[in-house]
Write a protein that holds these residues in place. Structure first.
Motif, short mmCIF file in Angstrom:
data_model
loop_
_atom_site.label_atom_id
_atom_site.label_comp_id
_atom_site.label_asym_id
_atom_site.label_seq_id
_atom_site.Cartn_x
_atom_site.Cartn_y
_atom_site.Cartn_z
N LEU A 192 5.99 27.33 -8.56
CA LEU A 192 5.15 27.27 -7.37
C LEU A 192 4.22 26.07 -7.44
O LEU A 192 3.57 25.84 -8.47
N SER A 193 4.15 25.33 -6.36
CA SER A 193 3.24 24.18 -6.28
C SER A 193 2.64 24.15 -4.88
O SER A 193 3.36 24.27 -3.89
N ILE A 194 1.31 23.98 -4.80
CA ILE A 194 0.60 23.90 -3.52
C ILE A 194 -0.37 22.72 -3.59
O ILE A 194 -1.17 22.62 -4.51
N GLY A 195 -0.31 21.85 -2.60
CA GLY A 195 -1.24 20.73 -2.52
C GLY A 195 -1.08 19.71 -3.63
O GLY A 195 -2.06 19.14 -4.11
N GLU A 196 0.16 19.42 -4.04
CA GLU A 196 0.38 18.48 -5.14
C GLU A 196 0.19 17.04 -4.69
O GLU A 196 0.19 16.72 -3.50
N HIS A 197 0.02 16.13 -5.68
CA HIS A 197 0.02 14.69 -5.42
C HIS A 197 1.45 14.24 -5.10
O HIS A 197 2.43 14.92 -5.40
N ALA A 198 1.56 13.04 -4.50
CA ALA A 198 2.88 12.42 -4.38
C ALA A 198 3.42 12.20 -5.79
O ALA A 198 2.69 11.80 -6.70
N ARG A 199 4.68 12.44 -5.98
CA ARG A 199 5.28 12.44 -7.31
C ARG A 199 6.59 11.67 -7.30
O ARG A 199 7.02 11.12 -6.28
N LYS A 200 7.24 11.68 -8.44
CA LYS A 200 8.54 11.04 -8.61
C LYS A 200 9.62 11.84 -7.90
O LYS A 200 9.60 13.08 -7.91
N ILE A 201 10.58 11.15 -7.27
CA ILE A 201 11.72 11.83 -6.66
C ILE A 201 12.57 12.49 -7.75
O ILE A 201 12.83 11.89 -8.80
N ALA A 202 12.98 13.73 -7.51
CA ALA A 202 13.85 14.44 -8.44
C ALA A 202 15.26 14.45 -7.87
O ALA A 202 15.61 15.33 -7.07
N PRO A 203 16.10 13.48 -8.24
CA PRO A 203 17.44 13.40 -7.63
C PRO A 203 18.32 14.55 -8.08
O PRO A 203 18.12 15.12 -9.17
N SER A 243 0.84 -1.20 0.00
CA SER A 243 0.00 0.00 0.00
C SER A 243 0.87 1.24 0.00
O SER A 243 2.04 1.21 0.37
N PHE A 244 0.25 2.34 -0.42
CA PHE A 244 0.92 3.64 -0.40
C PHE A 244 -0.15 4.71 -0.27
O PHE A 244 -1.21 4.62 -0.90
N THR A 245 0.10 5.70 0.56
CA THR A 245 -0.83 6.81 0.70
C THR A 245 -0.09 8.09 1.02
O THR A 245 0.98 8.07 1.63
N TYR A 246 -0.68 9.19 0.61
CA TYR A 246 -0.17 10.51 0.96
C TYR A 246 -1.37 11.38 1.34
O TYR A 246 -2.32 11.52 0.56
N GLY A 247 -1.36 11.93 2.54
CA GLY A 247 -2.49 12.68 3.06
C GLY A 247 -2.90 12.09 4.40
O GLY A 247 -2.40 11.05 4.81
N SER A 269 3.50 16.61 -12.31
CA SER A 269 2.62 15.71 -13.07
C SER A 269 3.11 14.27 -13.06
O SER A 269 2.42 13.37 -13.53
N SER A 270 4.31 14.02 -12.53
CA SER A 270 4.85 12.66 -12.52
C SER A 270 4.20 11.84 -11.43
O SER A 270 3.56 12.37 -10.52
N ALA A 271 4.35 10.51 -11.52
CA ALA A 271 3.73 9.60 -10.55
C ALA A 271 4.79 8.95 -9.68
O ALA A 271 5.89 8.61 -10.15
N ALA A 272 4.45 8.76 -8.42
CA ALA A 272 5.32 8.03 -7.51
C ALA A 272 5.35 6.56 -7.89
O ALA A 272 4.42 6.03 -8.50
N ALA A 285 8.01 11.40 -3.48
CA ALA A 285 8.29 12.68 -2.82
C ALA A 285 7.07 13.57 -2.96
O ALA A 285 6.22 13.36 -3.83
N ALA A 286 6.97 14.56 -2.08
CA ALA A 286 5.87 15.52 -2.15
C ALA A 286 6.23 16.75 -1.33
O ALA A 286 6.99 16.65 -0.36
N ASP A 287 5.69 17.89 -1.75
CA ASP A 287 5.80 19.13 -0.98
C ASP A 287 4.40 19.70 -0.82
O ASP A 287 3.67 19.85 -1.81
N VAL A 288 4.04 20.02 0.40
CA VAL A 288 2.76 20.68 0.60
C VAL A 288 2.78 22.04 -0.08
O VAL A 288 1.85 22.41 -0.80
N VAL A 289 3.86 22.79 0.10
CA VAL A 289 4.09 24.05 -0.62
C VAL A 289 5.54 24.05 -1.10
O VAL A 289 6.46 23.75 -0.32
#
Length: 667
Positions: free
Chosen positions: A356-367, A304-308, A380-383, A393-397
């Protein structure tokens, strides 16, 4: 005279040669005797394999900001951060683990788990990627394991740091700690099984934690010196994971697959500003509890995986303000970023001026890039999250300025609520069996020779020292098979004729003599003597030669589980919300994997009731050889090895006497 001298020299040479031949004979016979004695007394032993293929790098930062990355970064800072790392093969010396914002840690070489949490860290003029050793740290706690001796833990209480800590000095009026860090780790270097029901890593960082008007008197303070029952506090719901103003915590633990393997679970929790009003059972949260959680079992199910804040929903649901009834856990009302910005949140496409990004979905790590500068995250990428790999990875803001003007130059980067998680679990899960040992009375068995096997569950009291439960309903079965036949048409044959288990209870051999089953035993309590099973077998008269294979399997369930029995009980108390810091509360947004009411630790993560705990040990041997038994008159020595030793000793004594009579050994 020369002839006489030559004869004397020849005689001396012959005598010397005789001495050398006698010495060689003595050495040969002694070597034979040693080999016979060693082979006769050394039993065959099955050895369990350590866990492999498990790794993780998990981190959360409530606030990260850096300015003027040229590189180097002119200035950067982190508030309320937590980092957990795992490597079953051991951390490599000087190897950095680096996150998206080019901040790294160097775990202690040779250790398997590492945790680091703190209130504030500042870097000035750092090259990228940087590491924690080069930063100005305020109240940072750090832990790594295993330790040299059981229970292999670097516990919580020695690893708590606070810049300001009243520690109950003004009880019952007011209490506070500012800029704090906590860390704890656990790893058994021999088996993973004993760490079930315990956190492997725990890291926590917070900016402020305050309480007022303590209603409790005995005890009035918890394990960390905070009020047990404050009327007003900047803590979260007492039924949930511990959170305070600007806090981040990350922790990891094993999940039981029920077949002798385990998966890995990891969680990152973050909070901005909770205010708990105990008198009215109200919790007012600004920012809420942001959660990223993953479970990877190595199997096709249970992942399983969840963000939120809601584990049942994968879409982001990040609250700005929540009002919670702490007596029931019900949310009375809330305002989320999705209410204002929609389910997709707000994302301004990256351009040379602003990202700027606010409230994004969990996404791909940007190394980070090869030059150490940051990669632009793609909202727009997927975890990635499957049975063996989690990478998200994810950032609330997230606000980045002048990122594309002249790379790698960047004016500023601000992350509020940064989550990052990467986990690897081997296909099929990681070895997580009950420690079971298996020995045979002899390594080589002859025709019609009786012998015994001994099974111990667990191998020793110390083998499962961190296990916070009893083993109940322990059932042991033993199966005999052929590993190798010298002549395929005539394989080795061994028959199980009986056996006894704990308290002398008899086992039941199968009709073909190739297996035996013992009734349920236990409970076994950690620290008590092992459950011992003795199995009697015999090589059949028509046996061929070769090698037997014997497999002992133990199944059990966990009973009387409690976080209070854990060597990291204080950590479990913080995770579960028990005000005493050493118990079993309710985990908000999580299944309780820490031994409450047979859920989590033994609960089936796929649904249903408790799952099995399994231990298995396969013994290669004994070897079956067609050697006729030596027949001698009765001497009072009743076992074969002693007869062989006595017979060889007689031969050796005769050789010595004969050589001495001939004068070859001297006077």
């Amino acid at each position: 005279m020369e002839a006489v001298r030559d004869e004397m020299e020849d005689a001396m040479m012959q005598k010397g040669n005789g001495v050398r031949r006698a010495g060689a004979l003595v050495i040969s016979v002694a070597t034979l005797l040693g080999a016979l004695a060693l082979g006769a007394s050394t039993p065959a032993l099955a050895v369990a394999q350590p866990a492999t293929g498990l790794s993780a790098f998990i981190n959360g930062t409530e606030l990260h900001v850096h300015a003027l990355q040229i590189p180097p970064k002119i200035a950067d800072a982190d508030e309320a951060f937590s980092v957990s790392a795992i490597d079953s093969s051991g951390f490599v010396k000087d190897k950095k683990l680096v996150n998206e914002v080019n901040e790294g840690i160097i775990p202690t070489a040779g250790k398997n788990v590492f945790a680091r949490g703190g209130g504030v860290e500042v870097g000035l003029g750092e090259n990228v990627p940087n590491d924690a050793a080069d930063r100005i740290a305020l109240t940072t706690a750090q832990s790594s394991a295993p330790t040299a001796a059981p229970p292999y833990t670097n516990g919580l209480l020695p690893n708590v740091q606070n810049t300001i800590d009243l520690a109950g000095a003004l009880d019952p009026l007011v209490n506070a700690s500012v800029l704090g860090g906590r860390a704890a780790t656990l790893w058994n270097p021999n088996y993973l099984f004993p760490t079930l029901g315990n956190p492997l890593t725990y890291a926590y960082g917070q900016a402020a934690d305050a309480q007022a008007l303590n209603l409790a008197s005995n005890p009035s303070l918890d394990a960390l010196g905070r009020f047990v029952s404050p009327v007003l506090s900047t803590n979260s719901d007492p039924n949930g994971p511990d959170r305070s103003v600007a806090s981040a915590q990350s922790f990891s633990y094993l999940v039981n697959n029920g077949d002798g393997t385990c998966g890995l679970a990891a969680e990152v929790h973050m909070s901005i500003a909770p205010v708990n009003i105990a008198a009215g059972n109200l919790l007012i949260e600004v920012g809420g509890d942001w959660l990223m959680k993953a479970v990877a079992t190595g199997k096709s199910t249970g992942n399983s995986f969840t963000y939120g804040p809601d584990p049942a929903a994968n879409a982001p649901n990040t609250p700005l303000i929540r009002v919670v009834d702490t007596s029931t856990g019900d949310v009375l009302g809330q305002l989320t970023t999705q209410d204002l910005l929609g389910n997709e949140g707000l994302s301004l496409p990256a351009n040379p001026l602003i990202d700027l990004s606010i409230g994004e979905h969990a996404r791909k790590i940007a190394p980070p890039k090869a030059d150490g500068s940051e990669t632009d995250p793609d909202p727009s990428s997927a975890a990635t999250h499957n049975s063996t790999l989690v990478s998200a990875a994810a950032d609330v803001v997230r606000l980045r300025l002048l990122s594309g003007v002249a790379a790698p130059f960047q004016a500023a980067d601000l992350r509020l609520g940064h989550f990052e998680m990467k986990m690897n679990v081997p296909t099929g899960g990681v070895n997580c069996e009950i420690p079971v040992s298996k020995t045979a009375s002899v390594p080589v068995a002859n025709n019609a020779q009786p012998m015994t096997f001994m099974v111990k569950v667990p191998t020793s009291p110390l083998a499962v020292a961190p296990f916070p439960c009893d083993l109940s309903g322990v059932v042991v079965t033993d199966v005999m098979t052929v590993e190798h036949a010298d002549t395929p048409a005539k394989p080795p044959k061994m028959k199980i004729v009986g056996g006894t288990g704990p308290k002398g209870v008899a086992g039941t051999p199968a009709a073909d003599g190739q297996s035996i089953a013992f009734p349920a035993a236990g409970p076994w309590t950690p620290g008590g003597p092992s459950l011992v099973y003795t199995i009697r077998a015999i090589v059949t008269p028509d046996s061929g030669t070769g090698i037997m294979k014997d497999t002992a399997t133990a199944t059990a369930t966990a009973a009387n589980c409690s976080g209070k029995k854990s060597v990291l009980g204080p950590v479990i108390g913080l995770i579960t919300g028990d005000a005493t810091g050493v118990g079993n509360g309710k985990v908000t947004g999580s299944v309780n994997f820490f031994g409450g009411n047979n859920t989590g630790l033994t609960g089936n993560i796929r649904g249903g009731g408790p799952v099995k705990l399994i231990g298995k040990n396969t013994l290669s041997g004994p070897k079956v050889a067609r050697v006729e038994a030596l027949k001698l008159p009765p001497t009072g020595l009743n076992d074969g090895p002693r007869l062989v030793f006595a017979f060889a000793a007689l031969i050796l004594a005769g050789v010595f006497m004969r050589l001495r009579r001939r004068g070859m050994l001297g006077a």
